[in-house]
Design a protein around this motif. Sequence first.
Motif, short mmCIF file in Angstrom:
data_model
loop_
_atom_site.label_atom_id
_atom_site.label_comp_id
_atom_site.label_asym_id
_atom_site.label_seq_id
_atom_site.Cartn_x
_atom_site.Cartn_y
_atom_site.Cartn_z
N SER A 1 -2.15 -11.45 10.12
CA SER A 1 -3.29 -10.75 9.55
C SER A 1 -2.94 -10.13 8.19
N ASP A 2 -1.73 -9.60 8.09
CA ASP A 2 -1.29 -9.01 6.81
C ASP A 2 -1.18 -10.08 5.73
N ARG B 1 -4.65 -11.13 4.68
CA ARG B 1 -5.29 -10.12 3.86
C ARG B 1 -4.75 -10.15 2.43
N GLY C 1 -6.83 -11.23 -0.83
CA GLY C 1 -6.84 -10.27 -1.93
C GLY C 1 -6.44 -10.90 -3.26
N THR D 1 -10.21 -4.44 -4.23
CA THR D 1 -9.30 -5.44 -3.68
C THR D 1 -7.92 -4.85 -3.43
N GLY E 1 -8.19 -2.71 -0.47
CA GLY E 1 -8.29 -3.55 0.71
C GLY E 1 -6.99 -4.19 1.11
N MET E 2 -6.18 -4.58 0.12
CA MET E 2 -4.90 -5.20 0.42
C MET E 2 -3.90 -4.19 0.98
N ARG F 1 -4.61 -1.33 6.23
CA ARG F 1 -4.55 -2.23 7.38
C ARG F 1 -5.76 -2.12 8.30
N ASN G 1 -10.04 -1.30 9.32
CA ASN G 1 -11.33 -1.93 9.03
C ASN G 1 -11.80 -1.63 7.61
N GLY H 1 -10.04 -1.55 4.98
CA GLY H 1 -9.42 -2.51 4.10
C GLY H 1 -10.18 -3.83 4.06
N TRP H 2 -10.58 -4.30 5.24
CA TRP H 2 -11.36 -5.54 5.29
C TRP H 2 -12.73 -5.36 4.66
N LEU I 1 -12.29 -5.62 1.01
CA LEU I 1 -12.08 -7.02 0.62
C LEU I 1 -13.36 -7.83 0.70
#
Length: 121
Positions: free
Chosen positions: A22-23, A26, A30, A86, A89-90, A93, A95, A97-98, A101
């Motif tokens: 996931s990281d 992301r 980004g 961005t 968001g990057m 970790r 919600n 952040g998403w 993004l």
Amino acid sequence: MIDDQVPDSLPVRDDAPPVTGSDVGRILIGLLVLAFAGVTGLFAPLLVMASDGCNEGDARTICSAGAQQIVGNLPVGAAFVAAVLTVVGMSNRGNAGWMCLLAAPCLLAVSWVVSLAIVGA
């Protein structure tokens, strides 16, 4: 004097969180959004050149000074805000952040649509 109670080597501590898929996803997303922001900030203001064919009595929207300012400045501002979103968001970790993004490319797309609508009208 030698201290015999000191261990031969110090224990290794692994307190860093593991990097998950996931990281990595992301960060890749980004980087793509940052590239889109860069392209928007560099090339979208060039849409102002659509006003080159304007004459004195031309009633097209792009022929007004206000519309030219919007077409020139809106993509640059949107690219800056999208780049900040961005990066946030990057680095986040959760919600939020998403959501950052997701909001960044939407903001860029809106700036392109508005600029192209003014140029085409």
